[in-house]
Write a protein that holds these residues in place. Structure first.
Motif, PDB file in Angstrom:
ATOM      1  N   LYS A  14      -2.188   1.715  -1.386  1.00 30.08           N
ATOM      2  CA  LYS A  14      -1.953   0.561  -1.663  1.00 30.08           C
ATOM      3  C   LYS A  14      -1.164   1.063  -2.521  1.00 30.08           C
ATOM      4  O   LYS A  14      -1.346   1.740  -3.634  1.00 30.08           O
ATOM      5  CB  LYS A  14      -2.418  -0.492  -1.937  1.00 30.08           C
ATOM      6  CG  LYS A  14      -3.777  -0.393  -1.002  1.00 30.08           C
ATOM      7  CD  LYS A  14      -3.439  -1.037   0.210  1.00 30.08           C
ATOM      8  CE  LYS A  14      -4.619  -1.714   1.049  1.00 30.08           C
ATOM      9  NZ  LYS A  14      -4.045  -1.538   2.565  1.00 30.08           N
ATOM     10  N   GLU A  15       0.361   0.673  -2.299  1.00 23.72           N
ATOM     11  CA  GLU A  15       1.717   0.797  -3.496  1.00 23.72           C
ATOM     12  C   GLU A  15       2.523  -0.482  -4.337  1.00 23.72           C
ATOM     13  O   GLU A  15       3.427  -0.549  -3.154  1.00 23.72           O
ATOM     14  CB  GLU A  15       2.120   2.156  -2.977  1.00 23.72           C
ATOM     15  CG  GLU A  15       3.738   3.058  -4.028  1.00 23.72           C
ATOM     16  CD  GLU A  15       4.216   3.704  -3.527  1.00 23.72           C
ATOM     17  OE1 GLU A  15       5.154   4.149  -4.282  1.00 23.72           O
ATOM     18  OE2 GLU A  15       3.575   4.604  -2.048  1.00 23.72           O
ATOM     19  N   VAL A  16       2.893  -0.652  -5.030  1.00 18.00           N
ATOM     20  CA  VAL A  16       3.839  -1.242  -5.233  1.00 18.00           C
ATOM     21  C   VAL A  16       4.436  -0.849  -5.666  1.00 18.00           C
ATOM     22  O   VAL A  16       4.373  -0.317  -6.574  1.00 18.00           O
ATOM     23  CB  VAL A  16       3.297  -2.739  -6.464  1.00 18.00           C
ATOM     24  CG1 VAL A  16       4.460  -3.487  -6.208  1.00 18.00           C
ATOM     25  CG2 VAL A  16       2.212  -3.692  -5.052  1.00 18.00           C
ATOM     26  N   GLY A 142       4.819  -1.128 -11.460  1.00 18.28           N
ATOM     27  CA  GLY A 142       4.454  -0.492 -10.329  1.00 18.28           C
ATOM     28  C   GLY A 142       3.385   0.264 -10.977  1.00 18.28           C
ATOM     29  O   GLY A 142       3.261   0.755 -11.287  1.00 18.28           O
ATOM     30  N   TRP A 143       2.694   0.698  -9.319  1.00 17.32           N
ATOM     31  CA  TRP A 143       1.012   1.303  -8.444  1.00 17.32           C
ATOM     32  C   TRP A 143       0.923   1.467  -7.670  1.00 17.32           C
ATOM     33  O   TRP A 143       1.586   1.262  -6.332  1.00 17.32           O
ATOM     34  CB  TRP A 143       0.758   0.112  -9.455  1.00 17.32           C
ATOM     35  CG  TRP A 143       0.310  -1.081  -8.733  1.00 17.32           C
ATOM     36  CD1 TRP A 143       0.552  -2.637  -8.694  1.00 17.32           C
ATOM     37  CD2 TRP A 143      -0.657  -1.440  -7.997  1.00 17.32           C
ATOM     38  NE1 TRP A 143       0.438  -3.409  -8.348  1.00 17.32           N
ATOM     39  CE2 TRP A 143      -0.908  -2.545  -7.415  1.00 17.32           C
ATOM     40  CE3 TRP A 143      -0.930  -1.041  -7.161  1.00 17.32           C
ATOM     41  CZ2 TRP A 143      -0.421  -3.245  -6.132  1.00 17.32           C
ATOM     42  CZ3 TRP A 143      -1.800  -1.339  -5.789  1.00 17.32           C
ATOM     43  CH2 TRP A 143      -1.250  -2.800  -5.337  1.00 17.32           C
ATOM     44  N   PRO A 183       1.320  -6.862 -10.456  1.00 15.87           N
ATOM     45  CA  PRO A 183       2.278  -8.002  -9.731  1.00 15.87           C
ATOM     46  C   PRO A 183       1.305  -7.486  -8.562  1.00 15.87           C
ATOM     47  O   PRO A 183       0.829  -6.159  -7.897  1.00 15.87           O
ATOM     48  CB  PRO A 183       3.377  -6.857  -9.318  1.00 15.87           C
ATOM     49  CG  PRO A 183       3.528  -6.031  -9.946  1.00 15.87           C
ATOM     50  CD  PRO A 183       2.428  -5.629 -11.384  1.00 15.87           C
ATOM     51  N   PHE A 184       1.562  -8.469  -7.444  1.00 18.21           N
ATOM     52  CA  PHE A 184       1.151  -8.283  -5.807  1.00 18.21           C
ATOM     53  C   PHE A 184       0.057  -7.222  -6.158  1.00 18.21           C
ATOM     54  O   PHE A 184      -0.427  -6.648  -4.890  1.00 18.21           O
ATOM     55  CB  PHE A 184       2.001  -7.115  -5.287  1.00 18.21           C
ATOM     56  CG  PHE A 184       3.377  -7.495  -5.888  1.00 18.21           C
ATOM     57  CD1 PHE A 184       3.815  -9.412  -4.405  1.00 18.21           C
ATOM     58  CD2 PHE A 184       4.563  -7.218  -5.956  1.00 18.21           C
ATOM     59  CE1 PHE A 184       5.182  -9.591  -4.854  1.00 18.21           C
ATOM     60  CE2 PHE A 184       5.724  -8.061  -6.333  1.00 18.21           C
ATOM     61  CZ  PHE A 184       5.962  -8.824  -4.949  1.00 18.21           C
ATOM     62  N   MET A 185      -1.574  -7.620  -6.807  1.00 18.51           N
ATOM     63  CA  MET A 185      -3.155  -7.302  -6.680  1.00 18.51           C
ATOM     64  C   MET A 185      -3.082  -8.127  -5.285  1.00 18.51           C
ATOM     65  O   MET A 185      -4.214  -6.941  -5.303  1.00 18.51           O
ATOM     66  CB  MET A 185      -3.422  -7.988  -7.668  1.00 18.51           C
ATOM     67  CG  MET A 185      -3.691  -7.343  -9.917  1.00 18.51           C
ATOM     68  SD  MET A 185      -4.501  -7.426 -10.508  1.00 18.51           S
ATOM     69  CE  MET A 185      -4.743  -9.363  -9.929  1.00 18.51           C
ATOM     70  N   ASP A 186      -1.914  -8.772  -4.672  1.00 17.68           N
ATOM     71  CA  ASP A 186      -3.105  -8.853  -3.445  1.00 17.68           C
ATOM     72  C   ASP A 186      -3.444  -7.965  -2.061  1.00 17.68           C
ATOM     73  O   ASP A 186      -3.742  -8.152  -1.051  1.00 17.68           O
ATOM     74  CB  ASP A 186      -2.658 -10.012  -2.746  1.00 17.68           C
ATOM     75  CG  ASP A 186      -3.095 -11.861  -3.933  1.00 17.68           C
ATOM     76  OD1 ASP A 186      -3.850 -11.827  -4.405  1.00 17.68           O
ATOM     77  OD2 ASP A 186      -2.075 -13.008  -3.600  1.00 17.68           O
TER      78      ASP A 186
END
Length: 192
Positions: A14-16, A142-143, A183-186
């Motif tokens: 998964k990437e943000v 980002g991650w 951000p966006f851990m969901d």
């Protein structure tokens, strides 16, 4: 004689991409932004679980990263200036629910993947590289979380990318205003 060594297989990723970090403007003022990004990779091993699926999962551990210019010699258990509710060991445990579909007890749960991501962010913020830059906040972040498997062992690699910044607290704001969540851990919910 040729010895076959099993390599880590990518199970999921998964990437943000880097997005602006959010801070309450009434509490925090960004005074300067670094000219370069900071990128660090953290590795987490799933517990080797010899107990039955009805027992709580064991806490997973952070593997110490190799020494390099981008990593300090910081232990995963050393005190962090960003202490929060996430430092409680109980947040790493999740009970088995018989109504859920089967999940390998050696694997990471979505909650453990989120905790690994939060831990990576906190360690990045308190790293020696960030201290050398004289920064205390993230302007953008980002991650990428990659789930790996080798036989019955599981591993998470968290690659955290951020643009560091220097921030000051406005009058009456608490130090907690500088802490935040990735951000966006969901994205780590569901089929993890």
């Amino acid at each position: 004689m040729h010895l076959h060594t099993e390599s880590w297989e990518v199970i999921d990723q998964k990437e943000v991409p880097q997005v602006p970090a959010y801070y309450d403007e009434t509490a925090v003022q960004i005074t300067s932004i670094s000219s370069k990004d900071v990128i660090q990779t953290f590795t987490f091993d799933a517990p080797s679980c010899s107990s039955s699926p009805s027992s709580p999962l064991q806490k997973f551990k952070l593997l110490r990263p190799p020494r390099s210019p981008s990593f300090g010699s910081r232990s995963s258990r050393s005190p962090s200036p960003l202490s929060s509710a996430y430092d409680d060991d109980s947040t790493f445990e999740e009970s088995w629910d018989n109504s859920m579909s089967y999940r390998d007890p050696h694997d990471f749960s979505p909650a453990q993947a989120r905790e690994a991501l939060i831990s990576a962010r906190c360690q990045l913020l308190s790293s020696s590289e960030m201290r050398k830059l004289g920064v205390n906040a993230l302007f953008s972040e980002g991650w990428t979380v990659t789930k790996l498997r080798k036989g019955s062992k599981y591993r998470l690699q968290v690659r955290y990318t951020a643009r560091p910044a220097k921030a000051v607290l406005r009058s009456g704001a608490s130090k907690a205003s500088l802490t935040g969540l990735p951000p966006f851990m969901d994205l780590l919910e569901g089929s993890w």
